[in-house]
Design an enzyme around this catalytic site. Structure first.
Site, PDB file in Angstrom:
ATOM      1  N   TYR A 150      19.077 -60.255 -61.137  1.00 59.56           N
ATOM      2  CA  TYR A 150      20.298 -61.008 -61.475  1.00 59.56           C
ATOM      3  C   TYR A 150      19.994 -62.500 -61.570  1.00 59.56           C
ATOM      4  O   TYR A 150      20.270 -63.135 -62.589  1.00 59.56           O
ATOM      5  CB  TYR A 150      21.396 -60.764 -60.423  1.00 59.56           C
ATOM      6  CG  TYR A 150      22.506 -61.791 -60.460  1.00 59.56           C
ATOM      7  CD1 TYR A 150      23.377 -61.855 -61.546  1.00 59.56           C
ATOM      8  CD2 TYR A 150      22.679 -62.718 -59.428  1.00 59.56           C
ATOM      9  CE1 TYR A 150      24.394 -62.813 -61.602  1.00 59.56           C
ATOM     10  CE2 TYR A 150      23.684 -63.669 -59.473  1.00 59.56           C
ATOM     11  CZ  TYR A 150      24.539 -63.719 -60.564  1.00 59.56           C
ATOM     12  OH  TYR A 150      25.538 -64.675 -60.608  1.00 59.56           O
TER      13      TYR A 150
ATOM     14  N   LYS B  75      20.060 -65.116 -64.835  1.00 60.00           N
ATOM     15  CA  LYS B  75      20.902 -66.321 -64.904  1.00 60.00           C
ATOM     16  C   LYS B  75      20.029 -67.569 -65.120  1.00 60.00           C
ATOM     17  O   LYS B  75      20.389 -68.465 -65.878  1.00 60.00           O
ATOM     18  CB  LYS B  75      21.729 -66.479 -63.626  1.00 60.00           C
ATOM     19  CG  LYS B  75      22.789 -65.410 -63.408  1.00 60.00           C
ATOM     20  CD  LYS B  75      23.887 -65.406 -64.442  1.00 60.00           C
ATOM     21  CE  LYS B  75      24.806 -66.602 -64.347  1.00 60.00           C
ATOM     22  NZ  LYS B  75      25.916 -66.506 -65.339  1.00 60.00           N
TER      23      LYS B  75
ATOM     24  N   THR C 170      24.758 -70.125 -61.379  1.00 57.91           N
ATOM     25  CA  THR C 170      24.858 -69.812 -59.953  1.00 57.91           C
ATOM     26  C   THR C 170      23.789 -70.557 -59.155  1.00 57.91           C
ATOM     27  O   THR C 170      22.701 -70.851 -59.673  1.00 57.91           O
ATOM     28  CB  THR C 170      24.687 -68.291 -59.757  1.00 57.91           C
ATOM     29  OG1 THR C 170      24.420 -68.022 -58.379  1.00 57.91           O
ATOM     30  CG2 THR C 170      23.516 -67.735 -60.557  1.00 57.91           C
ATOM     31  N   ASP C 171      24.079 -70.788 -57.875  1.00 58.62           N
ATOM     32  CA  ASP C 171      23.065 -71.405 -57.004  1.00 58.62           C
ATOM     33  C   ASP C 171      21.885 -70.462 -56.765  1.00 58.62           C
ATOM     34  O   ASP C 171      20.826 -70.884 -56.291  1.00 58.62           O
ATOM     35  CB  ASP C 171      23.683 -71.839 -55.669  1.00 58.62           C
ATOM     36  CG  ASP C 171      24.276 -70.707 -54.844  1.00 58.62           C
ATOM     37  OD1 ASP C 171      24.310 -69.557 -55.325  1.00 58.62           O
ATOM     38  OD2 ASP C 171      24.713 -70.975 -53.703  1.00 58.62           O
ATOM     39  N   GLU C 172      22.064 -69.179 -57.120  1.00 54.82           N
ATOM     40  CA  GLU C 172      20.977 -68.219 -56.863  1.00 54.82           C
ATOM     41  C   GLU C 172      19.744 -68.503 -57.722  1.00 54.82           C
ATOM     42  O   GLU C 172      18.669 -67.985 -57.443  1.00 54.82           O
ATOM     43  CB  GLU C 172      21.480 -66.782 -57.061  1.00 54.82           C
ATOM     44  CG  GLU C 172      22.634 -66.494 -56.124  1.00 54.82           C
ATOM     45  CD  GLU C 172      23.016 -65.025 -55.985  1.00 54.82           C
ATOM     46  OE1 GLU C 172      22.178 -64.145 -56.204  1.00 54.82           O
ATOM     47  OE2 GLU C 172      24.193 -64.779 -55.649  1.00 54.82           O
TER      48      GLU C 172
HETATM   49  P1  NAD Z   1      32.634 -60.404 -62.534  1.00 59.57           P
HETATM   50  O1  NAD Z   1      31.564 -59.372 -62.494  1.00 59.57           O
HETATM   51  O2  NAD Z   1      33.811 -60.284 -61.639  1.00 59.57           O
HETATM   52  O3  NAD Z   1      33.208 -60.523 -64.025  1.00 59.57           O
HETATM   53  C1  NAD Z   1      32.392 -60.500 -65.149  1.00 59.57           C
HETATM   54  C2  NAD Z   1      33.279 -60.300 -66.375  1.00 59.57           C
HETATM   55  O4  NAD Z   1      32.427 -60.349 -67.538  1.00 59.57           O
HETATM   56  C3  NAD Z   1      33.991 -58.946 -66.402  1.00 59.57           C
HETATM   57  O5  NAD Z   1      35.328 -59.116 -66.808  1.00 59.57           O
HETATM   58  C4  NAD Z   1      33.207 -58.144 -67.448  1.00 59.57           C
HETATM   59  O6  NAD Z   1      34.004 -57.176 -68.134  1.00 59.57           O
HETATM   60  C5  NAD Z   1      32.740 -59.246 -68.377  1.00 59.57           C
HETATM   61  N1  NAD Z   1      31.530 -58.872 -69.125  1.00 59.57           N
HETATM   62  C6  NAD Z   1      30.393 -58.327 -68.636  1.00 59.57           C
HETATM   63  N2  NAD Z   1      29.524 -58.112 -69.630  1.00 59.57           N
HETATM   64  C7  NAD Z   1      30.106 -58.564 -70.759  1.00 59.57           C
HETATM   65  C8  NAD Z   1      29.682 -58.633 -72.114  1.00 59.57           C
HETATM   66  N3  NAD Z   1      28.481 -58.180 -72.493  1.00 59.57           N
HETATM   67  N4  NAD Z   1      30.530 -59.166 -73.022  1.00 59.57           N
HETATM   68  C9  NAD Z   1      31.754 -59.611 -72.661  1.00 59.57           C
HETATM   69  N5  NAD Z   1      32.211 -59.560 -71.395  1.00 59.57           N
HETATM   70  C10 NAD Z   1      31.388 -59.049 -70.452  1.00 59.57           C
HETATM   71  O7  NAD Z   1      31.880 -61.778 -62.308  1.00 59.57           O
HETATM   72  P2  NAD Z   1      32.361 -63.107 -61.558  1.00 59.57           P
HETATM   73  O8  NAD Z   1      32.074 -62.979 -60.119  1.00 59.57           O
HETATM   74  O9  NAD Z   1      33.719 -63.463 -62.014  1.00 59.57           O
HETATM   75  O10 NAD Z   1      31.318 -64.149 -62.160  1.00 59.57           O
HETATM   76  C11 NAD Z   1      31.604 -64.861 -63.350  1.00 59.57           C
HETATM   77  C12 NAD Z   1      30.443 -65.797 -63.648  1.00 59.57           C
HETATM   78  O11 NAD Z   1      30.251 -66.696 -62.573  1.00 59.57           O
HETATM   79  C13 NAD Z   1      29.117 -65.067 -63.836  1.00 59.57           C
HETATM   80  O12 NAD Z   1      28.429 -65.690 -64.886  1.00 59.57           O
HETATM   81  C14 NAD Z   1      28.388 -65.277 -62.517  1.00 59.57           C
HETATM   82  O13 NAD Z   1      27.003 -65.283 -62.704  1.00 59.57           O
HETATM   83  C15 NAD Z   1      28.904 -66.653 -62.124  1.00 59.57           C
HETATM   84  N6  NAD Z   1      28.952 -66.926 -60.671  1.00 59.57           N
HETATM   85  C16 NAD Z   1      29.579 -66.066 -59.822  1.00 59.57           C
HETATM   86  C17 NAD Z   1      29.666 -66.382 -58.460  1.00 59.57           C
HETATM   87  C18 NAD Z   1      30.398 -65.483 -57.485  1.00 59.57           C
HETATM   88  O14 NAD Z   1      30.404 -65.763 -56.288  1.00 59.57           O
HETATM   89  N7  NAD Z   1      31.065 -64.422 -57.927  1.00 59.57           N
HETATM   90  C19 NAD Z   1      29.094 -67.563 -57.982  1.00 59.57           C
HETATM   91  C20 NAD Z   1      28.464 -68.423 -58.893  1.00 59.57           C
HETATM   92  C21 NAD Z   1      28.402 -68.096 -60.225  1.00 59.57           C
HETATM   93  P1  TYD Z   2      27.372 -60.444 -52.335  1.00 56.97           P
HETATM   94  O1  TYD Z   2      28.850 -60.521 -52.175  1.00 56.97           O
HETATM   95  O2  TYD Z   2      26.790 -59.261 -53.058  1.00 56.97           O
HETATM   96  O3  TYD Z   2      26.923 -61.807 -53.022  1.00 56.97           O
HETATM   97  P2  TYD Z   2      25.411 -62.411 -53.274  1.00 56.97           P
HETATM   98  O4  TYD Z   2      24.415 -61.378 -52.983  1.00 56.97           O
HETATM   99  O5  TYD Z   2      25.465 -62.762 -54.724  1.00 56.97           O
HETATM  100  O6  TYD Z   2      25.318 -63.600 -52.368  1.00 56.97           O
HETATM  101  O7  TYD Z   2      26.701 -60.487 -50.911  1.00 56.97           O
HETATM  102  C1  TYD Z   2      26.907 -61.574 -50.024  1.00 56.97           C
HETATM  103  C2  TYD Z   2      26.047 -61.354 -48.809  1.00 56.97           C
HETATM  104  O8  TYD Z   2      26.548 -60.197 -48.109  1.00 56.97           O
HETATM  105  C3  TYD Z   2      24.594 -61.039 -49.110  1.00 56.97           C
HETATM  106  O9  TYD Z   2      23.771 -61.645 -48.137  1.00 56.97           O
HETATM  107  C4  TYD Z   2      24.503 -59.529 -49.017  1.00 56.97           C
HETATM  108  C5  TYD Z   2      25.542 -59.190 -47.955  1.00 56.97           C
HETATM  109  N1  TYD Z   2      26.199 -57.876 -48.095  1.00 56.97           N
HETATM  110  C6  TYD Z   2      26.245 -56.993 -47.002  1.00 56.97           C
HETATM  111  O10 TYD Z   2      25.731 -57.296 -45.909  1.00 56.97           O
HETATM  112  N2  TYD Z   2      26.869 -55.788 -47.173  1.00 56.97           N
HETATM  113  C7  TYD Z   2      27.437 -55.410 -48.346  1.00 56.97           C
HETATM  114  O11 TYD Z   2      27.971 -54.271 -48.445  1.00 56.97           O
HETATM  115  C8  TYD Z   2      27.408 -56.329 -49.443  1.00 56.97           C
HETATM  116  C9  TYD Z   2      28.027 -55.981 -50.772  1.00 56.97           C
HETATM  117  C10 TYD Z   2      26.776 -57.558 -49.266  1.00 56.97           C
END
Ligand code: NAD
Ligand code: TYD
Length: 339
Positions: free
Chosen positions: A153, A157, A125-127
């Protein structure tokens, strides 16, 4: 070609499963997922109808299970999406983030080394870069930006990323890492900003905006992320990090107001609540490397993507209503009850 997709019952992993099934009908795809609160088998219902797809319920930190699976399946490629992914939950309880995100990555890499996986890909992630100030819009994250994390988090990562790089250098693991900005699209769990605001607006519930809503995220439609990973696992250089993002910076309040406008709901639903601890101000990705090396550019512009996403939530009400009517209700009350 046989690919292991971990975390494929979650948001991005499931979109990746569908992307790969459609693009490479002859590939075999195995999904390993522990089905935590964020994993949903219903999401994979259509994939299950495909003979080249199979699902295994299991935890990536379970070494014996993972090693058995790798021995049996002889994967060519492993793409690790499995993670605890929500910043607010990591502030509430960091431990499971360290276990899954760091130790789980280690187990998958050990198995990849032992069973000769040709490419291990870590979805990061970019975080991991921390945040950028609002008053310097010219600054963006490049792959050279130092790691500088804010939340448990992002720290978990970043730790996993460092471990991947150590495995490349020390053990010769053929690995790549991608660091993507915030995704949005179908199957996004309703604890995250965009789906939470859509669900609350549709239920005429208040929309909890943290702080003043001025934090900026760089939004990418999930299919564009899937395409970038596809390019990296096939053509990316081993040992490299690729940033993924599409110059789509928006403030949170802009996102929330856009959703209200699309749904024809009043702005009076917006409630400003206390800010997230350690809240990152701005994320912005410079995708020059992946564009130059692999020819990737995002295809879905935000205005189209957000409308497609809102439509998906309107057309798939039972998917998210099932989630928010279950144990998620306890989480919601805990996080937002007296915020
Ligand atoms: P999500 O929380 O929707 O899904 C995570 C999945 O992993 C779920 O299906 C969960 O059951 C499974 N899981 C959790 N713990 C596990 C374990 N111990 N063993 C096996 N499976 C397990 O997450 P997401 O938003 O789809 O993110 C997927 C990946 O992408 C993550 O690694 C996250 O850090 C990365 N990512 C997410 C975003 C975003 O905007 N959502 C952006 C950049 C990177
Ligand atoms: P989020 O979807 O949790 O992603 P991330 O924190 O990984 O970027 O949140 C996106 C942005 O929205 C973040 O600045 C936090 C804000 N946010 C709210 O203002 N209200 C909410 O209820 C949630 C879940 C997030």
């Amino acid at each position: 070609m046989k690919i292991l997709v971990t975390g494929g019952a979650g948001f991005i992993g499931s979109n990746f499963v569908y992307y790969m099934i459609n693009k490479y009908p002859d590939y075999k795809i195995v999904c390993l997922d522990a089905l935590t609160y964020a994993g949903n088998l219903e999401t994979l219902e259509n994939a299950m109808k495909n003979d080249n797809f199979s699902f295994v319920k299991g935890d990536i930190t379970d070494r014996a299970l993972v090693f058995d699976l790798f021995e049996k399946e002889a994967f060519d490629i492993v793409v690790n999406f499995a993670a605890e992914s929500h910043v607010d939950r990591s502030i509430d309880n960091p431990e499971i983030f360290l276990k899954t995100n760091i130790l789980g990555t280690q187990v998958l890499m050990d198995a990849s080394l032992k069973f000769g996986v040709k490419r291990y890909h870590q979805v990061s992630t970019d975080e991991v870069y921390g945040d950028l100030p609002l008053d310097k819009p010219e600054l963006m994250f490049t792959e050279e930006t130092p790691i500088h994390t804010s939340s448990p988090y992002s720290a978990s990562k970043a730790s996993a990323d460092l471990l991947v790089q150590a495995y490349v250098r020390t053990f010769g693991l053929p690995a790549t890492i991608s660091r993507c900005s915030n995704n949005y699209g179908p199957y996004h769990f309703p604890e995250k900003l965009i789906p939470l605001m859509i669900a609350n607006a549709l239920n005429d519930k208040s929309l909890p905006v943290y702080g003043e809503g001025l934090n900026v995220r760089d939004w990418l439609y999930v299919e564009d992320h899937c395409e970038a990973i596809d390019l990296i696992i096939h053509n990316g250089r081993v040992g490299e990090v690729y940033n993924i993002g599409g110059h789509n910076e928006k403030t949170n309040i802009y996102i929330v107001k856009t959703i209200l406008e699309i749904l024809g709901k009043p702005e009076s639903l917006i409630t400003y609540v206390s800010d997230r601890k350690g809240h990152d101000m701005r994320y912005a990705i410079d995708p020059t490397k992946i564009t130059g090396e692999l020819g990737w550019t995002p295809k879905t512009m935000f205005d189209d993507g957000i409308r497609k996403t809102v439509d998906w939530y309107l057309n798939n009400r039972s998917w998210w209503e099932n989630i928010i009517s279950g144990e998620y209700q306890d989480y919601y009350n805990k996080m937002y009850g007296d915020r």
